[in-house]
Design a protein around this motif. Sequence first.
Motif, PDB file in Angstrom:
ATOM      1  N   UNK A 382     -26.577-117.929  81.702  1.00 12.93           N
ATOM      2  CA  UNK A 382     -27.387-118.624  80.701  1.00 12.93           C
ATOM      3  C   UNK A 382     -28.119-117.628  79.828  1.00 12.93           C
ATOM      4  N   UNK A 383     -28.130-117.878  78.524  1.00 13.03           N
ATOM      5  CA  UNK A 383     -28.896-117.092  77.561  1.00 13.03           C
ATOM      6  C   UNK A 383     -29.914-118.010  76.902  1.00 13.03           C
ATOM      7  N   UNK A 384     -31.180-117.842  77.252  1.00 14.95           N
ATOM      8  CA  UNK A 384     -32.229-118.736  76.767  1.00 14.95           C
ATOM      9  C   UNK A 384     -32.370-118.679  75.247  1.00 14.95           C
ATOM     10  N   UNK A 385     -32.333-117.494  74.659  1.00 18.58           N
ATOM     11  CA  UNK A 385     -32.539-117.372  73.217  1.00 18.58           C
ATOM     12  C   UNK A 385     -31.322-117.819  72.419  1.00 18.58           C
ATOM     13  N   UNK A 386     -30.164-117.919  73.075  1.00 20.93           N
ATOM     14  CA  UNK A 386     -28.936-118.260  72.371  1.00 20.93           C
ATOM     15  C   UNK A 386     -28.203-117.062  71.814  1.00 20.93           C
ATOM     16  N   UNK A 387     -28.705-115.845  72.064  1.00 20.88           N
ATOM     17  CA  UNK A 387     -28.039-114.640  71.581  1.00 20.88           C
ATOM     18  C   UNK A 387     -26.712-114.452  72.317  1.00 20.88           C
ATOM     19  N   UNK A 388     -25.627-114.248  71.562  1.00 21.83           N
ATOM     20  CA  UNK A 388     -24.308-114.068  72.154  1.00 21.83           C
ATOM     21  C   UNK A 388     -23.573-112.925  71.443  1.00 21.83           C
ATOM     22  N   UNK A 389     -22.907-112.118  72.246  1.00 25.24           N
ATOM     23  CA  UNK A 389     -22.102-111.030  71.699  1.00 25.24           C
ATOM     24  C   UNK A 389     -20.755-111.574  71.252  1.00 25.24           C
ATOM     25  N   UNK A 390     -20.350-111.230  70.048  1.00 19.32           N
ATOM     26  CA  UNK A 390     -19.078-111.710  69.506  1.00 19.32           C
ATOM     27  C   UNK A 390     -17.921-110.834  69.962  1.00 19.32           C
ATOM     28  N   UNK A 391     -18.011-109.515  69.710  1.00 23.62           N
ATOM     29  CA  UNK A 391     -16.936-108.625  70.120  1.00 23.62           C
ATOM     30  C   UNK A 391     -17.420-107.186  70.130  1.00 23.62           C
TER      31      UNK A 391
END
Length: 434
Positions: A382-391
Amino acid sequence: MIHSLFLVNASGDIFLEKHWKSVVSRSVCDYFFEALERATEPENVPPVIPTPHHYLINVLRHRIYFVAVIQSEVPPLFVIEFLHRVVDTFQDYFGVCTEAAIKDNVVVVYELLEEMLDNGFPLATESNILKELIKPPTILRTVVNTITGSTNVGEQLPTGQLSVVPWRRTGVKYTNNEAYFDVIEEIDAIIDKSGSTITAEIQGVIDACVKLTGMPDLTLSFMNPRLLDDVSFHPCVRFKRWEAERILSFIPPDGNFRLLSYHVSSQNLVAIPVYVKHNISFREGSSQGRFELTLGPKQTMGKAVESVLVSSQLPRGVLNANLNPSQGTYTFDPVTKLLSWDVGKINPQKLPSLKGSMSLQAGASKPDENPTINIQFKIQQLAISGLKVNRLDMYGEKYKPFKGIKYMTKAGKFQYFDRIHILFKCFFYYLLPI
Protein backbone atom coordinates in the motif's frame (compact mmCIF):
# COMPACT_ATOMS: atom_id res chain seq x y z
CA MET A 1 32.73 24.85 12.15
CA ILE A 2 32.24 21.88 14.51
CA HIS A 3 34.62 22.02 17.45
CA SER A 4 33.64 18.86 19.32
CA LEU A 5 31.25 15.91 19.24
CA PHE A 6 29.85 14.17 22.32
CA LEU A 7 27.89 10.90 22.32
CA VAL A 8 25.43 10.58 25.20
CA ASN A 9 23.56 7.35 26.00
CA ALA A 10 20.03 6.94 27.36
CA SER A 11 21.34 7.07 30.96
CA GLY A 12 22.83 10.52 30.41
CA ASP A 13 26.47 9.36 30.36
CA ILE A 14 29.02 10.66 27.84
CA PHE A 15 30.65 7.50 26.46
CA LEU A 16 32.62 9.02 23.57
CA GLU A 17 33.96 12.43 22.63
CA LYS A 18 35.94 13.77 19.68
CA HIS A 19 37.61 17.18 19.37
CA TRP A 20 38.84 18.79 16.14
CA LYS A 21 39.94 22.38 16.70
CA SER A 22 40.42 22.62 20.45
CA VAL A 23 39.40 20.56 23.46
CA VAL A 24 36.03 21.66 24.83
CA SER A 25 35.33 20.66 28.41
CA ARG A 26 32.58 18.12 29.07
CA SER A 27 30.97 20.68 31.37
CA VAL A 28 29.48 22.35 28.27
CA CYS A 29 27.07 19.39 28.10
CA ASP A 30 25.50 20.50 31.40
CA TYR A 31 23.27 22.83 29.36
CA PHE A 32 22.19 19.82 27.30
CA PHE A 33 21.44 17.76 30.42
CA GLU A 34 19.31 20.61 31.81
CA ALA A 35 17.28 20.68 28.60
CA LEU A 36 16.99 16.87 28.75
CA GLU A 37 15.53 17.06 32.27
CA ARG A 38 12.96 19.66 31.22
CA ALA A 39 11.84 17.60 28.19
CA THR A 40 8.75 15.46 28.70
CA GLU A 41 9.95 12.91 26.13
CA PRO A 42 13.51 12.06 24.97
CA GLU A 43 12.72 13.27 21.44
CA ASN A 44 11.46 16.64 22.74
CA VAL A 45 14.92 18.01 23.55
CA PRO A 46 15.44 21.24 21.55
CA PRO A 47 17.73 20.54 18.58
CA VAL A 48 19.62 23.81 19.12
CA ILE A 49 20.64 24.86 22.65
CA PRO A 50 22.42 28.23 23.05
CA THR A 51 25.02 28.67 25.79
CA PRO A 52 27.06 31.76 26.74
CA HIS A 53 30.00 30.77 24.50
CA HIS A 54 28.76 27.85 22.34
CA TYR A 55 25.80 26.40 20.51
CA LEU A 56 24.85 22.76 21.15
CA ILE A 57 23.19 21.06 18.17
CA ASN A 58 21.94 17.53 18.75
CA VAL A 59 20.04 14.66 17.15
CA LEU A 60 18.59 11.53 18.77
CA ARG A 61 19.14 8.27 16.88
CA HIS A 62 18.95 4.73 18.26
CA ARG A 63 18.63 6.03 21.84
CA ILE A 64 21.93 7.91 21.50
CA TYR A 65 22.26 11.70 21.50
CA PHE A 66 24.86 13.06 19.07
CA VAL A 67 25.75 16.49 20.45
CA ALA A 68 27.89 18.84 18.31
CA VAL A 69 29.53 21.87 19.90
CA ILE A 70 29.62 24.99 17.69
CA GLN A 71 31.46 28.17 18.66
CA SER A 72 30.31 30.44 15.84
CA GLU A 73 26.88 30.82 14.25
CA VAL A 74 26.27 28.31 11.42
CA PRO A 75 23.17 27.00 9.62
CA PRO A 76 21.74 24.48 12.13
CA LEU A 77 20.29 22.19 9.43
CA PHE A 78 23.77 21.84 7.94
CA VAL A 79 25.11 20.46 11.23
CA ILE A 80 22.03 18.30 11.80
CA GLU A 81 22.41 16.75 8.35
CA PHE A 82 26.07 15.99 9.07
CA LEU A 83 25.16 14.31 12.38
CA HIS A 84 22.60 12.13 10.61
CA ARG A 85 25.27 11.25 8.04
CA VAL A 86 27.58 10.18 10.88
CA VAL A 87 24.88 7.87 12.28
CA ASP A 88 24.17 6.39 8.84
CA THR A 89 27.89 5.77 8.33
CA PHE A 90 28.20 3.95 11.67
CA GLN A 91 25.17 1.83 10.80
CA ASP A 92 26.62 1.04 7.38
CA TYR A 93 29.97 0.01 8.86
CA PHE A 94 28.84 -1.89 11.96
CA GLY A 95 25.38 -3.12 10.96
CA VAL A 96 23.80 -1.32 13.94
CA CYS A 97 24.46 2.02 15.62
CA THR A 98 24.37 1.19 19.31
CA GLU A 99 26.53 2.08 22.28
CA ALA A 100 27.96 -1.45 22.36
CA ALA A 101 28.82 -1.43 18.63
CA ILE A 102 30.53 1.96 18.91
CA LYS A 103 32.58 0.87 21.93
CA ASP A 104 33.57 -2.40 20.25
CA ASN A 105 34.82 -0.49 17.19
CA VAL A 106 36.09 2.64 18.88
CA VAL A 107 39.29 2.77 16.79
CA VAL A 108 37.34 2.65 13.52
CA VAL A 109 34.92 5.27 14.89
CA TYR A 110 37.74 7.74 15.54
CA GLU A 111 39.28 7.01 12.13
CA LEU A 112 35.93 7.67 10.44
CA LEU A 113 35.35 10.92 12.33
CA GLU A 114 38.85 12.07 11.41
CA GLU A 115 38.14 11.52 7.71
CA MET A 116 34.58 12.86 7.71
CA LEU A 117 35.56 16.16 9.30
CA ASP A 118 38.71 18.14 8.50
CA ASN A 119 39.48 20.91 10.98
CA GLY A 120 35.79 21.12 11.83
CA PHE A 121 34.48 21.13 8.23
CA PRO A 122 32.82 18.15 6.46
CA LEU A 123 35.19 16.49 4.00
CA ALA A 124 34.34 12.89 3.02
CA THR A 125 30.81 11.78 3.86
CA GLU A 126 30.05 9.39 0.99
CA SER A 127 30.07 5.74 2.02
CA ASN A 128 31.93 4.57 -1.10
CA ILE A 129 34.79 6.99 -0.50
CA LEU A 130 35.00 6.22 3.22
CA LYS A 131 35.15 2.46 2.62
CA GLU A 132 38.20 2.95 0.42
CA LEU A 133 39.81 5.19 3.03
CA ILE A 134 38.81 3.10 6.07
CA LYS A 135 38.21 -0.60 5.53
CA PRO A 136 35.04 -1.90 7.26
CA PRO A 137 35.87 -4.03 10.31
CA THR A 138 35.75 -7.83 10.00
CA ILE A 139 36.76 -10.59 12.40
CA LEU A 140 39.72 -11.59 10.23
CA ARG A 141 40.88 -7.98 9.77
CA THR A 142 40.58 -7.36 13.52
CA VAL A 143 42.73 -10.40 14.30
CA VAL A 144 45.36 -9.38 11.72
CA ASN A 145 45.46 -5.81 13.02
CA THR A 146 45.90 -7.07 16.59
CA ILE A 147 48.81 -9.32 15.61
CA THR A 148 50.59 -7.00 13.18
CA GLY A 149 49.69 -3.68 14.79
CA SER A 150 48.29 -2.34 11.50
CA THR A 151 45.11 -0.24 11.07
CA ASN A 152 42.05 -0.18 8.82
CA VAL A 153 43.30 2.91 6.96
CA GLY A 154 43.73 2.25 3.23
CA GLU A 155 47.08 2.73 1.54
CA GLN A 156 45.74 4.49 -1.58
CA LEU A 157 43.46 7.47 -2.17
CA PRO A 158 39.87 6.66 -3.22
CA THR A 159 39.51 6.35 -6.99
CA GLY A 160 36.31 8.38 -7.04
CA GLN A 161 37.65 11.30 -5.02
CA LEU A 162 39.19 12.98 -8.08
CA SER A 163 36.46 12.12 -10.62
CA VAL A 164 33.36 14.05 -11.65
CA VAL A 165 31.22 11.45 -9.82
CA PRO A 166 32.93 11.24 -6.42
CA TRP A 167 30.03 9.25 -4.96
CA ARG A 168 30.85 6.20 -7.13
CA ARG A 169 34.10 4.24 -7.16
CA THR A 170 35.57 3.03 -10.43
CA GLY A 171 35.94 -0.56 -11.59
CA VAL A 172 32.75 -1.86 -9.96
CA LYS A 173 31.93 -5.44 -10.98
CA TYR A 174 29.05 -7.73 -9.97
CA THR A 175 28.02 -11.22 -11.04
CA ASN A 176 24.35 -10.41 -10.39
CA ASN A 177 23.35 -6.88 -11.39
CA GLU A 178 20.32 -5.55 -9.53
CA ALA A 179 18.71 -2.30 -8.42
CA TYR A 180 16.08 -2.04 -5.66
CA PHE A 181 14.19 1.04 -4.48
CA ASP A 182 12.28 1.38 -1.20
CA VAL A 183 9.54 4.01 -0.89
CA ILE A 184 9.24 5.09 2.76
CA GLU A 185 6.70 7.63 3.99
CA GLU A 186 6.03 9.22 7.36
CA ILE A 187 2.68 10.83 8.09
CA ASP A 188 2.15 13.56 10.68
CA ALA A 189 -1.50 14.01 11.60
CA ILE A 190 -3.70 15.57 14.25
CA ILE A 191 -6.95 13.65 14.74
CA ASP A 192 -9.64 14.55 17.25
CA LYS A 193 -11.75 12.08 19.24
CA SER A 194 -14.50 12.07 16.61
CA GLY A 195 -11.99 10.86 13.99
CA SER A 196 -11.76 14.13 12.06
CA THR A 197 -8.31 14.98 10.71
CA ILE A 198 -7.28 18.42 11.90
CA THR A 199 -4.06 18.49 9.90
CA ALA A 200 -1.96 15.91 8.07
CA GLU A 201 1.17 15.82 5.94
CA ILE A 202 3.60 13.24 4.58
CA GLN A 203 7.39 13.17 4.85
CA GLY A 204 8.79 10.57 2.48
CA VAL A 205 12.08 9.18 1.25
CA ILE A 206 13.20 6.79 -1.48
CA ASP A 207 16.09 4.58 -0.41
CA ALA A 208 18.03 2.62 -3.01
CA CYS A 209 20.26 -0.45 -3.08
CA VAL A 210 22.10 -0.46 -6.42
CA LYS A 211 24.65 -3.13 -7.29
CA LEU A 212 25.47 -2.60 -10.96
CA THR A 213 28.66 -3.21 -12.90
CA GLY A 214 30.51 -0.35 -14.57
CA MET A 215 29.16 3.20 -14.75
CA PRO A 216 25.38 2.89 -15.40
CA ASP A 217 23.18 5.93 -16.05
CA LEU A 218 19.67 5.45 -14.63
CA THR A 219 16.36 7.25 -15.16
CA LEU A 220 13.44 6.80 -12.77
CA SER A 221 9.99 8.10 -13.73
CA PHE A 222 6.76 8.36 -11.71
CA MET A 223 3.12 7.95 -12.73
CA ASN A 224 2.17 10.99 -10.64
CA PRO A 225 5.29 13.11 -9.96
CA ARG A 226 3.22 16.22 -9.16
CA LEU A 227 2.53 14.67 -5.75
CA LEU A 228 6.09 15.51 -4.76
CA ASP A 229 5.78 18.98 -3.30
CA ASP A 230 9.10 19.79 -1.65
CA VAL A 231 11.97 17.56 -2.80
CA SER A 232 15.58 17.16 -1.64
CA PHE A 233 17.94 15.08 -3.79
CA HIS A 234 21.14 13.11 -3.47
CA PRO A 235 24.00 14.95 -5.25
CA CYS A 236 23.94 12.33 -8.02
CA VAL A 237 20.52 13.52 -9.33
CA ARG A 238 20.50 15.92 -12.28
CA PHE A 239 18.29 18.69 -10.95
CA LYS A 240 17.71 20.52 -14.23
CA ARG A 241 16.14 17.47 -15.86
CA TRP A 242 13.87 16.97 -12.86
CA GLU A 243 12.65 20.55 -13.10
CA ALA A 244 12.03 20.24 -16.84
CA GLU A 245 10.63 16.70 -17.17
CA ARG A 246 9.92 15.45 -13.61
CA ILE A 247 12.26 12.50 -14.27
CA LEU A 248 15.09 11.41 -11.99
CA SER A 249 18.29 11.02 -14.01
CA PHE A 250 21.44 9.95 -12.15
CA ILE A 251 24.61 7.87 -12.01
CA PRO A 252 24.01 5.97 -8.76
CA PRO A 253 26.47 5.39 -5.93
CA ASP A 254 27.48 1.79 -5.37
CA GLY A 255 25.44 0.08 -2.66
CA ASN A 256 22.88 1.64 -0.32
CA PHE A 257 22.01 5.33 -0.45
CA ARG A 258 19.07 7.73 -0.09
CA LEU A 259 18.00 8.94 -3.52
CA LEU A 260 15.60 11.66 -2.40
CA SER A 261 13.35 12.91 0.35
CA TYR A 262 10.05 14.67 -0.29
CA HIS A 263 7.13 16.35 1.39
CA VAL A 264 3.42 16.12 0.59
CA SER A 265 1.61 18.96 2.34
CA SER A 266 -1.79 18.84 0.61
CA GLN A 267 -4.16 17.46 3.26
CA ASN A 268 -6.63 16.04 0.75
CA LEU A 269 -3.87 13.71 -0.52
CA VAL A 270 -3.18 12.23 2.94
CA ALA A 271 -5.26 9.15 3.74
CA ILE A 272 -5.65 7.88 7.32
CA PRO A 273 -5.34 4.04 7.09
CA VAL A 274 -7.07 3.05 10.36
CA TYR A 275 -9.73 4.51 12.62
CA VAL A 276 -10.37 4.15 16.35
CA LYS A 277 -13.61 4.42 18.29
CA HIS A 278 -12.97 4.67 22.02
CA ASN A 279 -14.84 5.64 25.14
CA ILE A 280 -12.84 5.81 28.37
CA SER A 281 -14.89 7.25 31.21
CA PHE A 282 -14.56 7.72 34.98
CA ARG A 283 -17.56 8.46 37.17
CA GLU A 284 -17.28 11.11 39.87
CA GLY A 285 -17.16 9.58 43.35
CA SER A 286 -16.94 6.00 42.02
CA SER A 287 -14.07 3.53 42.21
CA GLN A 288 -14.91 2.11 38.77
CA GLY A 289 -14.21 3.27 35.23
CA ARG A 290 -15.28 2.04 31.80
CA PHE A 291 -12.96 1.17 28.90
CA GLU A 292 -14.27 0.54 25.37
CA LEU A 293 -12.17 0.53 22.19
CA THR A 294 -12.79 -0.67 18.61
CA LEU A 295 -10.39 -0.68 15.64
CA GLY A 296 -11.13 -0.75 11.94
CA PRO A 297 -9.43 -0.24 8.55
CA LYS A 298 -9.93 3.03 6.69
CA GLN A 299 -8.74 3.92 3.18
CA THR A 300 -6.44 0.88 2.89
CA MET A 301 -7.35 0.01 -0.73
CA GLY A 302 -8.51 -3.40 0.44
CA LYS A 303 -5.13 -4.27 1.97
CA ALA A 304 -4.97 -6.06 5.32
CA VAL A 305 -3.85 -4.22 8.45
CA GLU A 306 -1.44 -6.53 10.27
CA SER A 307 0.73 -6.66 13.40
CA VAL A 308 -1.60 -4.27 15.22
CA LEU A 309 -0.54 -3.36 18.76
CA VAL A 310 -2.54 -0.93 20.92
CA SER A 311 -1.09 0.65 24.06
CA SER A 312 -2.36 3.25 26.49
CA GLN A 313 -0.84 4.93 29.52
CA LEU A 314 -3.71 4.83 32.01
CA PRO A 315 -4.00 7.40 34.83
CA ARG A 316 -2.04 6.83 38.04
CA GLY A 317 -5.22 6.27 40.01
CA VAL A 318 -6.05 3.05 38.12
CA LEU A 319 -5.26 -0.04 40.22
CA ASN A 320 -6.35 -2.77 37.83
CA ALA A 321 -8.09 -3.37 34.50
CA ASN A 322 -10.52 -6.23 33.89
CA LEU A 323 -11.01 -6.27 30.11
CA ASN A 324 -12.34 -8.71 27.52
CA PRO A 325 -10.68 -8.65 24.05
CA SER A 326 -12.63 -10.02 21.07
CA GLN A 327 -9.28 -11.17 19.61
CA GLY A 328 -5.67 -11.19 20.68
CA THR A 329 -4.34 -10.79 24.21
CA TYR A 330 -3.84 -7.83 26.55
CA THR A 331 -1.59 -7.07 29.50
CA PHE A 332 -1.75 -4.39 32.21
CA ASP A 333 1.23 -3.39 34.32
CA PRO A 334 -0.06 -2.11 37.71
CA VAL A 335 3.30 -0.39 38.37
CA THR A 336 3.75 1.60 35.15
CA LYS A 337 -0.04 1.69 34.41
CA LEU A 338 0.67 0.66 30.81
CA LEU A 339 -2.09 -1.23 29.02
CA SER A 340 -1.00 -3.23 25.92
CA TRP A 341 -3.28 -5.09 23.53
CA ASP A 342 -1.73 -7.35 20.88
CA VAL A 343 -4.47 -7.45 18.24
CA GLY A 344 -2.68 -9.11 15.32
CA LYS A 345 -4.51 -8.85 11.99
CA ILE A 346 -7.70 -6.82 11.64
CA ASN A 347 -10.60 -8.68 10.06
CA PRO A 348 -12.89 -6.11 8.36
CA GLN A 349 -15.82 -8.52 8.71
CA LYS A 350 -15.38 -8.74 12.50
CA LEU A 351 -13.71 -5.66 13.95
CA PRO A 352 -11.57 -6.24 17.07
CA SER A 353 -12.73 -4.64 20.29
CA LEU A 354 -11.53 -4.37 23.88
CA LYS A 355 -14.14 -3.71 26.57
CA GLY A 356 -14.27 -3.89 30.35
CA SER A 357 -13.92 -2.02 33.61
CA MET A 358 -11.11 -0.34 35.52
CA SER A 359 -10.64 -0.17 39.29
CA LEU A 360 -9.57 3.12 40.85
CA GLN A 361 -7.91 3.87 44.16
CA ALA A 362 -10.32 4.49 47.01
CA GLY A 363 -10.93 8.18 47.47
CA ALA A 364 -9.05 9.10 44.30
CA SER A 365 -10.42 12.07 42.37
CA LYS A 366 -11.76 11.65 38.85
CA PRO A 367 -8.95 11.92 36.24
CA ASP A 368 -9.14 15.19 34.31
CA GLU A 369 -8.11 13.79 30.92
CA ASN A 370 -8.66 10.65 28.90
CA PRO A 371 -5.49 8.61 28.37
CA THR A 372 -3.73 8.55 25.02
CA ILE A 373 -4.34 5.64 22.62
CA ASN A 374 -1.16 4.57 20.78
CA ILE A 375 -1.41 2.22 17.79
CA GLN A 376 1.21 0.33 15.80
CA PHE A 377 0.43 -1.55 12.59
CA LYS A 378 1.74 -2.77 9.24
CA ILE A 379 0.05 -2.71 5.84
CA GLN A 380 1.61 -4.60 2.96
CA GLN A 381 1.42 -3.46 -0.68
CA LEU A 382 0.00 0.00 0.00
CA ALA A 383 1.14 3.53 -0.84
CA ILE A 384 -0.78 6.06 1.25
CA SER A 385 0.23 9.14 -0.78
CA GLY A 386 -0.51 7.41 -4.09
CA LEU A 387 3.07 7.86 -5.33
CA LYS A 388 3.92 5.13 -7.85
CA VAL A 389 7.03 4.42 -9.88
CA ASN A 390 6.34 4.12 -13.60
CA ARG A 391 9.59 2.64 -14.91
CA LEU A 392 13.33 2.42 -14.40
CA ASP A 393 15.65 2.55 -17.43
CA MET A 394 19.42 2.06 -17.66
CA TYR A 395 21.83 3.52 -20.21
CA GLY A 396 25.58 3.21 -20.74
CA GLU A 397 25.80 -0.55 -20.11
CA LYS A 398 24.71 -3.48 -22.28
CA TYR A 399 23.56 -6.01 -19.66
CA LYS A 400 19.99 -6.22 -18.34
CA PRO A 401 19.77 -5.87 -14.55
CA PHE A 402 16.96 -7.04 -12.28
CA LYS A 403 14.94 -4.02 -11.08
CA GLY A 404 12.28 -3.73 -8.41
CA ILE A 405 10.29 -1.34 -6.24
CA LYS A 406 9.28 -2.23 -2.68
CA TYR A 407 6.43 -0.82 -0.58
CA MET A 408 5.34 -1.45 3.00
CA THR A 409 3.23 0.57 5.42
CA LYS A 410 4.26 0.59 9.06
CA ALA A 411 3.00 2.81 11.86
CA GLY A 412 5.64 4.45 13.98
CA LYS A 413 3.59 6.53 16.42
CA PHE A 414 -0.15 6.86 16.05
CA GLN A 415 -2.07 8.57 18.84
CA TYR A 416 -5.73 9.31 19.41
CA PHE A 417 -6.64 11.88 22.03
CA ASP A 418 -8.74 14.98 22.50
CA ARG A 419 -5.85 17.45 22.71
CA ILE A 420 -2.65 15.78 21.58
CA HIS A 421 -0.48 15.71 18.48
CA ILE A 422 -0.84 12.49 16.57
CA LEU A 423 2.23 11.25 14.78
CA PHE A 424 2.56 8.04 12.82
CA LYS A 425 4.88 6.70 10.18
CA CYS A 426 4.17 4.65 7.13
CA PHE A 427 6.76 2.51 5.41
CA PHE A 428 5.99 0.91 2.06
CA TYR A 429 7.78 -2.30 1.16
CA TYR A 430 6.45 -4.39 -1.72
CA LEU A 431 8.47 -6.03 -4.51
CA LEU A 432 7.42 -5.28 -8.06
CA PRO A 433 9.39 -6.04 -11.23
CA ILE A 434 9.62 -3.02 -13.51
